[in-house]
Design a protein around this motif. Structure first.
Motif, PDB file in Angstrom:
ATOM      1  N   LYS A  16       6.473  -3.390   2.170  1.00 11.69           N
ATOM      2  CA  LYS A  16       5.011  -2.856   1.886  1.00 11.69           C
ATOM      3  C   LYS A  16       5.125  -1.896   0.717  1.00 11.69           C
ATOM      4  O   LYS A  16       4.001  -1.990   0.056  1.00 11.69           O
ATOM      5  CB  LYS A  16       4.442  -2.631   2.988  1.00 11.69           C
ATOM      6  CG  LYS A  16       4.025  -3.474   4.157  1.00 11.69           C
ATOM      7  CD  LYS A  16       3.547  -2.803   5.327  1.00 11.69           C
ATOM      8  CE  LYS A  16       3.263  -3.825   6.297  1.00 11.69           C
ATOM      9  NZ  LYS A  16       2.617  -3.274   7.646  1.00 11.69           N
ATOM     10  N   GLN A  44      10.268  -4.167   7.000  1.00 14.48           N
ATOM     11  CA  GLN A  44       8.802  -4.268   6.856  1.00 14.48           C
ATOM     12  C   GLN A  44       8.093  -3.084   6.240  1.00 14.48           C
ATOM     13  O   GLN A  44       7.455  -3.210   5.324  1.00 14.48           O
ATOM     14  CB  GLN A  44       8.051  -4.323   8.222  1.00 14.48           C
ATOM     15  CG  GLN A  44       8.692  -5.757   8.965  1.00 14.48           C
ATOM     16  CD  GLN A  44       8.327  -5.423  10.647  1.00 14.48           C
ATOM     17  OE1 GLN A  44       7.987  -4.521  11.179  1.00 14.48           O
ATOM     18  NE2 GLN A  44       8.270  -6.585  11.281  1.00 14.48           N
ATOM     19  N   THR A  70      -1.545 -12.991   1.218  1.00 10.46           N
ATOM     20  CA  THR A  70      -0.357 -13.406   2.206  1.00 10.46           C
ATOM     21  C   THR A  70       0.767 -13.054   1.408  1.00 10.46           C
ATOM     22  O   THR A  70       1.159 -13.537   0.400  1.00 10.46           O
ATOM     23  CB  THR A  70      -0.146 -14.557   2.813  1.00 10.46           C
ATOM     24  OG1 THR A  70      -1.376 -15.049   3.408  1.00 10.46           O
ATOM     25  CG2 THR A  70       0.957 -14.619   3.800  1.00 10.46           C
ATOM     26  N   TYR A 104       1.382  -9.794   6.244  1.00  9.42           N
ATOM     27  CA  TYR A 104       2.844  -9.999   5.958  1.00  9.42           C
ATOM     28  C   TYR A 104       3.690 -10.746   6.792  1.00  9.42           C
ATOM     29  O   TYR A 104       3.499 -10.672   8.054  1.00  9.42           O
ATOM     30  CB  TYR A 104       3.397  -8.213   5.872  1.00  9.42           C
ATOM     31  CG  TYR A 104       2.892  -7.430   4.702  1.00  9.42           C
ATOM     32  CD1 TYR A 104       3.666  -7.393   3.503  1.00  9.42           C
ATOM     33  CD2 TYR A 104       1.589  -6.917   4.584  1.00  9.42           C
ATOM     34  CE1 TYR A 104       3.296  -6.829   2.292  1.00  9.42           C
ATOM     35  CE2 TYR A 104       1.265  -6.066   3.483  1.00  9.42           C
ATOM     36  CZ  TYR A 104       1.967  -6.071   2.536  1.00  9.42           C
ATOM     37  OH  TYR A 104       1.648  -5.219   1.451  1.00  9.42           O
TER      38      TYR A 104
END
Length: 397
Positions: A212, A208, A191, A230
């Motif tokens: 990543k 987001q 996580t 995430y």
């Protein structure tokens, strides 16, 4: 018959240089650097508070240095990136209050050679300090804290390197990394949590995707072989941040500063303290010892504890704990080896690591974000005792 796997998940967090407590750490250590640059004998215990457009600098400082406290504080705030007006905290609008006095003579006599009961420079306070190293990463740091640091550090680098492309990002951010371990080694990231301060018009999908990308860049592929969960700005909005969102104080992120919850912590903070305070200098030296022991192959992981009495040079105890991973020597012999190779008296360790002389490829302000450990430019990260340890260990066998 296959070996049973001992599996667990461990989590560490990091915070960026724009976090309110880290802003305070940066100011306190920038003041320390300024004092030591002019007067290496400076005694500094600088505490900073930051809130909405207000910086309060306090503490005990005895120095011959001529220091512009206000300008140093505002320069630090500007370098972090708080230079936008109208957001509650900015180098252009913050007021600076200074309430500094000299070090207590009762403490001074204990840490000044020739003045105390024992004549030799003693520890600046009682207490215990810890240092830790593990072979699970090339930096000999726990993987969870190392990669949590790298995420927010990279986001800050991007924010500063291209302020147009990354215009949505503001300085305050936090990260959290959870990794599954098998038989004591990191196997897979489970996580990642990132909360990042942003402008009102930022699309959450943009952040987001960016997180990543950063994770793919800073975390090795072998730890990303499984699907990662995430959580990016999980409250939905993080527009109000930094000291305007939360009051900051020096020395409040001690686990972020060290090993992310792995191992032990003596409780003392680092930032704003000159090296006569063993809270800081001895913790650095313990890391130096532990790292060299692991690099020399004596253990897969190692924790060093040292304890002092105020005004006394020799530590009252030294302990080595390899968590059962020791190789050629048991922990009792490793303690003897440590005492043979490393001089834990405050004046000696300060001199060995040149802790009164920042400026040659490092400074104390550099320690205040993304960890005090694991960066190769710091003197306590050097692996210059490996061969000496091996030679002395041969004499113990």
């Amino acid at each position: 018959m296959s070996k049973i796997k001992n599996t667990h998940i461990f989590t560490s967090e990091s915070v960026s240089e724009g976090h309110p407590d880290k802003v305070c750490d940066r100011i306190s250590d920038a003041i320390l650097d300024a004092c030591l640059m002019q007067d290496p004998a400076s005694r500094v215990a600088c505490e900073t508070l930051c809130t909405t457009d207000l910086i309060v600098i306090s503490g005990e400082i005895t120095t011959k240095a001529k220091v512009d406290w206000q300008q140093i504080a505002l320069d630090a705030v500007n370098e972090i990136g708080y230079n936008e007006t109208g957001v509650g905290f900015s180098a252009d609008s913050a007021k600076v209050l200074v309430a500094v006095h000299q070090q207590s003579p009762d403490i001074s006599q204990g840490v000044t050679a020739g003045e105390g009961l024992y004549k030799e420079q003693g520890a600046g306070d009682q207490g215990m300090m810890f240092g830790y190293a593990s072979h699970e990463t090339p930096e000999l740091m726990p993987a969870t804290i190392l990669y949590a640091h790298k995420i927010v550090e990279e986001l800050a680098r991007l924010r500063k390197s291209d302020p147009v492309k990354y215009r949505y990002l503001r300085p305050d951010s936090k990260s959290q990394v959870s990794i599954r371990y098998e038989n004591g080694l990191p196997v897979a990231v489970q996580t990642v949590v990132v909360s990042h301060q942003h402008t009102p018009d930022m699309p959450i999908e943009w952040l987001q995707a960016l997180v990543k990308e950063v994770v793919a860049k800073v975390i090795p592929a072998e730890l990303r072989k499984e699907e990662i969960t995430y959580f990016v700005n999980p409250t939905g909005r993080f527009e109000i941040g930094g000291p305007h969102g939360d009051t900051g104080l020096t020395g409040r992120k001690i686990i972020v500063d060290t090993y992310g919850g792995v191992g032990s912590h003596g409780g003392g903070a680092f930032s704003g303290k000159d090296p006569s305070k063993v809270d800081r200098s001895a913790a650095y030296y313990c890391r130096y010892i532990a790292k060299n022991l692991v690099a020399a192959g004596f253990a897969d992981k190692c924790e060093i504890q040292v304890a002092y009495a105020i005004g006394v040079a020799e530590p009252v105890s030294v302990n080595v704990d390899t968590y059962g991973t020791g190789k050629s020597l048991d922990d009792t012999k490793l303690e003897k080896l440590v005492r043979k190779v490393f001089d834990l008296r405050p004046a000696a360790l300060i001199e060995e690591l040149q802790l009164k002389h920042p400026g040659n490829n490092w400074c104390y302000a550099d320690t205040t974000a993304y960890g005090h450990f694991g960066k190769s430019n710091f003197p306590w990260e050097q692996l210059d005792k490996v061969e000496i340890l091996k030679a002395e260990a041969a004499k113990l066998n």
